[in-house]
Design a protein around this motif. Structure first.
Motif, PDB file in Angstrom:
ATOM      1  N   LEU A   1     -22.747 113.325  51.264  1.00 46.01           N
ATOM      2  CA  LEU A   1     -23.635 113.978  50.303  1.00 46.01           C
ATOM      3  C   LEU A   1     -24.312 112.950  49.396  1.00 46.01           C
ATOM      4  CD1 LEU A   1     -24.416 116.888  49.611  1.00 46.01           C
ATOM      5  CD2 LEU A   1     -22.532 116.946  47.992  1.00 46.01           C
TER       6      LEU A   1
ATOM      7  N   THR B   1     -18.605 125.817  46.795  1.00 44.20           N
ATOM      8  CA  THR B   1     -19.058 126.540  47.984  1.00 44.20           C
ATOM      9  C   THR B   1     -18.080 126.357  49.149  1.00 44.20           C
ATOM     10  OG1 THR B   1     -20.589 124.668  48.300  1.00 44.20           O
ATOM     11  CG2 THR B   1     -21.514 126.699  47.435  1.00 44.20           C
TER      12      THR B   1
ATOM     13  N   CYS C   1     -16.070 124.011  50.591  1.00 42.83           N
ATOM     14  CA  CYS C   1     -16.069 122.981  51.627  1.00 42.83           C
ATOM     15  C   CYS C   1     -14.720 122.900  52.335  1.00 42.83           C
ATOM     16  CB  CYS C   1     -16.439 121.625  51.027  1.00 42.83           C
ATOM     17  SG  CYS C   1     -16.553 120.282  52.235  1.00 42.83           S
TER      18      CYS C   1
ATOM     19  N   TYR D   1     -19.272 124.306  52.882  1.00 43.40           N
ATOM     20  CA  TYR D   1     -19.999 123.082  52.574  1.00 43.40           C
ATOM     21  C   TYR D   1     -19.802 122.672  51.123  1.00 43.40           C
ATOM     22  CZ  TYR D   1     -23.386 126.666  51.128  1.00 43.40           C
ATOM     23  OH  TYR D   1     -23.985 127.762  50.559  1.00 43.40           O
TER      24      TYR D   1
ATOM     25  N   THR E   1     -21.495 121.254  47.665  1.00 43.27           N
ATOM     26  CA  THR E   1     -22.795 121.395  46.997  1.00 43.27           C
ATOM     27  C   THR E   1     -22.923 120.418  45.837  1.00 43.27           C
ATOM     28  OG1 THR E   1     -23.067 123.721  47.586  1.00 43.27           O
ATOM     29  CG2 THR E   1     -24.259 122.960  45.646  1.00 43.27           C
TER      30      THR E   1
ATOM     31  N   GLN F   1     -30.881 121.009  44.939  1.00 43.24           N
ATOM     32  CA  GLN F   1     -29.538 121.079  45.503  1.00 43.24           C
ATOM     33  C   GLN F   1     -29.459 120.325  46.829  1.00 43.24           C
ATOM     34  OE1 GLN F   1     -27.594 124.837  45.818  1.00 43.24           O
ATOM     35  NE2 GLN F   1     -27.629 125.237  43.618  1.00 43.24           N
TER      36      GLN F   1
ATOM     37  N   THR G   1     -26.593 119.807  50.083  1.00 46.51           N
ATOM     38  CA  THR G   1     -25.372 120.359  50.650  1.00 46.51           C
ATOM     39  C   THR G   1     -24.903 119.517  51.843  1.00 46.51           C
ATOM     40  OG1 THR G   1     -26.566 121.883  52.124  1.00 46.51           O
ATOM     41  CG2 THR G   1     -25.953 122.710  49.939  1.00 46.51           C
ATOM     42  N   GLN G   2     -23.607 119.553  52.067  1.00 44.67           N
ATOM     43  CA  GLN G   2     -23.012 118.866  53.205  1.00 44.67           C
ATOM     44  C   GLN G   2     -21.973 119.773  53.849  1.00 44.67           C
ATOM     45  OE1 GLN G   2     -23.600 115.914  54.914  1.00 44.67           O
ATOM     46  NE2 GLN G   2     -22.075 116.880  56.273  1.00 44.67           N
ATOM     47  N   GLN G   3     -22.199 120.120  55.088  1.00 43.01           N
ATOM     48  CA  GLN G   3     -21.271 120.955  55.836  1.00 43.01           C
ATOM     49  C   GLN G   3     -19.968 120.233  56.070  1.00 43.01           C
ATOM     50  OE1 GLN G   3     -22.324 124.092  56.690  1.00 43.01           O
ATOM     51  NE2 GLN G   3     -20.260 124.628  57.390  1.00 43.01           N
TER      52      GLN G   3
END
Length: 268
Positions: A19, A243, A245, A250, A252, A261, A263-265
């Motif tokens: 991220l 959120t 993760c 993910y 945030t 914003q 985001t990273q899954q």
């Protein structure tokens, strides 16, 4: 300089790293603020703490309930759960120093230019912002002080959940910790509920999200803790950053000056 605000990491260090690369975060000129729960349930709690500590004054964070529970484990007050995947951290040679560093961090941070505040869980509706600031400072002094073990032993329990029933320092401390790190819902009179974790549409009658009752006076509030919201909050001045993760969703991050914003899954 940019200020980046991140929700609950919970040991998901690879996702945090990805991220920051996405956002082109620079520790030489930017600030990284975290909304608590740096540790537990993910498998990289040690890496997360070591990285955030390595950023020095370029990073800041508020304590979450999992961070406080880690301090209680370190003090011998609680046992670690296998599901928290804390063994690498607990067995690290620098574990004690990491806990001492962790304990120096507050329950509440004020944003630059007095734009608003960050806490792990939110603002208790029975408090004004002035009261929240005062009580956060009170609890921080206890957690960061020489009698940390004593105060950590006091924090467990759900009573009083009504600020108006607080009668002594111990109850004040417990209520304050619960309000800043465990609260999601409240009753109409502002008393705290700790059982319900669902989305608002699934909550039992009589419960309301804390942000529907809190006295914010148009201040912004950034919080984590409530993964079921998945960042969905109907108020423009309130930002829900957890959120989920660690649950396969993910991570945030919010860049404050333009509200962009990132985001990273979950990677693994």
């Amino acid at each position: 300089m940019a200020l980046y605000l991140v929700g609950d990491i919970q040991g998901c260090f690879d996702e945090l790293d990805a991220l920051l690369i996405k956002a082109k975060f620079s520790p030489k000129q930017d600030q990284l603020w975290l909304a608590g729960d740096l540790v537990a349930r993910g498998k990289q709690s040690l890496e997360t703490l070591e990285f955030v500590k390595s950023l020095g004054t370029s990073a800041n964070f508020v304590l979450g309930n999992h961070d406080l529970h880690l301090l209680a484990i370190a003090a011998g007050l609680k046992n670690a759960k296998p599901s928290d995947h804390l063994s690498p951290l607990l067995n690290a040679p620098n574990f004690s120093s990491l806990c001492d560093w962790l304990a120096q961090h507050p329950l509440l941070l004020e944003l630059p230019n007095q734009d608003g505040f960050m806490s792990h869980a939110g603002l208790a509706p029975q408090w004004s912002i002035k009261q929240a600031v005062k009580n956060a400072a009170f609890a921080h002094k206890k957690i960061a002080g020489k009698k940390r073990e004593k105060w950590l032993s006091i924090m467990y329990g759900e009573q009083p959940n009504d600020w108006h029933l607080v009668t002594n320092k111990e109850e004040r401390f417990r209520y304050t910790v619960n309000a800043f790190t465990r609260m999601r819902y409240c009753y109409a009179d502002g008393t705290l509920d700790f059982a319900c974790k669902e989305q608002p549409r699934k909550a039992p009658n009589g419960l309301k999200p804390w942000f529907e009752l809190a006295k914010l006076k148009n201040k912004a509030w950034i919080f984590g803790h409530w993964a079921a919201l998945m960042g969905d909050c109907p108020y423009k001045n309130i930002y829900a950053l957890d959120t989920g993760c660690v649950w396969g969703n993910y991570l945030t991050m919010l860049r404050w000056h333009d509200r962009k914003q990132f985001t990273q899954q979950r990677l693994s």
